[in-house]
Design a protein around this motif. Sequence first.
Motif, PDB file in Angstrom:
ATOM      1  N   LEU A 147       0.815  -1.214   0.000  1.00 34.53           N
ATOM      2  CA  LEU A 147       0.000   0.000   0.000  1.00 34.53           C
ATOM      3  C   LEU A 147       0.850   1.266   0.000  1.00 34.53           C
ATOM      4  O   LEU A 147       0.355   2.342  -0.359  1.00 34.53           O
ATOM      5  N   GLY A 204       0.713   2.649  -3.284  1.00 35.86           N
ATOM      6  CA  GLY A 204      -0.583   3.128  -3.755  1.00 35.86           C
ATOM      7  C   GLY A 204      -1.702   2.192  -3.364  1.00 35.86           C
ATOM      8  O   GLY A 204      -1.473   1.095  -2.848  1.00 35.86           O
ATOM      9  N   SER A 205      -2.911   2.618  -3.620  1.00 38.79           N
ATOM     10  CA  SER A 205      -4.103   1.842  -3.267  1.00 38.79           C
ATOM     11  C   SER A 205      -4.119   0.504  -3.991  1.00 38.79           C
ATOM     12  O   SER A 205      -3.636   0.391  -5.114  1.00 38.79           O
ATOM     13  N   ARG A 206      -4.687  -0.493  -3.322  1.00 39.54           N
ATOM     14  CA  ARG A 206      -4.797  -1.835  -3.895  1.00 39.54           C
ATOM     15  C   ARG A 206      -6.141  -2.440  -3.535  1.00 39.54           C
ATOM     16  O   ARG A 206      -6.707  -2.156  -2.486  1.00 39.54           O
ATOM     17  N   VAL A 245      -5.177   1.431   7.777  1.00 39.77           N
ATOM     18  CA  VAL A 245      -5.682   1.496   6.405  1.00 39.77           C
ATOM     19  C   VAL A 245      -7.102   2.031   6.403  1.00 39.77           C
ATOM     20  O   VAL A 245      -7.817   1.967   7.400  1.00 39.77           O
ATOM     21  N   THR A 296     -10.634   2.490   3.533  1.00 41.15           N
ATOM     22  CA  THR A 296     -11.233   1.857   2.360  1.00 41.15           C
ATOM     23  C   THR A 296     -12.003   2.868   1.530  1.00 41.15           C
ATOM     24  O   THR A 296     -12.422   3.907   2.019  1.00 41.15           O
ATOM     25  N   GLU A 309     -11.272  -0.803  -2.313  1.00 39.84           N
ATOM     26  CA  GLU A 309      -9.879  -0.421  -2.512  1.00 39.84           C
ATOM     27  C   GLU A 309      -9.313   0.030  -1.168  1.00 39.84           C
ATOM     28  O   GLU A 309      -9.930   0.824  -0.465  1.00 39.84           O
ATOM     29  N   TYR A 310      -8.160  -0.502  -0.824  1.00 37.87           N
ATOM     30  CA  TYR A 310      -7.506  -0.192   0.454  1.00 37.87           C
ATOM     31  C   TYR A 310      -6.342   0.746   0.216  1.00 37.87           C
ATOM     32  O   TYR A 310      -5.622   0.626  -0.778  1.00 37.87           O
ATOM     33  N   SER A 311      -6.161   1.676   1.154  1.00 37.69           N
ATOM     34  CA  SER A 311      -5.013   2.576   1.101  1.00 37.69           C
ATOM     35  C   SER A 311      -4.580   2.898   2.529  1.00 37.69           C
ATOM     36  O   SER A 311      -5.331   2.661   3.490  1.00 37.69           O
ATOM     37  N   GLU A 360       0.776   8.027   5.862  1.00 36.26           N
ATOM     38  CA  GLU A 360       2.005   7.622   5.179  1.00 36.26           C
ATOM     39  C   GLU A 360       3.175   7.391   6.137  1.00 36.26           C
ATOM     40  O   GLU A 360       4.145   6.730   5.775  1.00 36.26           O
TER      41      GLU A 360
END
Length: 100
Positions: free
Chosen positions: A35, A38-40, A69, A71, A79-81, A85
């Motif tokens: 992640l 980037g988002s997955r 995380v 959603t 999509e998870y991010s 950071e």
Amino acid sequence: MTTAAEDAPLSGLQAASDLLRALSSPVRIGIVRELAAGSRRVHELVEALGVSQPLVSQHLRVLRASRIVTTRRDAREIEYSLLDEHVAHIVLDAIKHTRE
């Protein structure tokens, strides 16, 4: 003279401990590493990590409950991010450190 870490209230230390506990799994570290780029979606994490979908989903629940995380629904998929950071830096630095 004391350091900032020594001046930290116990509640702050507990929060840091909780964060590290949430990251204390190779699968969760792998998820955060993925992640960081980037988002997955779940199927992308399954493919990247080479583990089962139920296992990835279980670990995502832990990371979501720990506010690591977030959603976003995209049609029928989620999509998870990363929510923050800074967590990516912790994980990536830990991985780099172990390789040195």
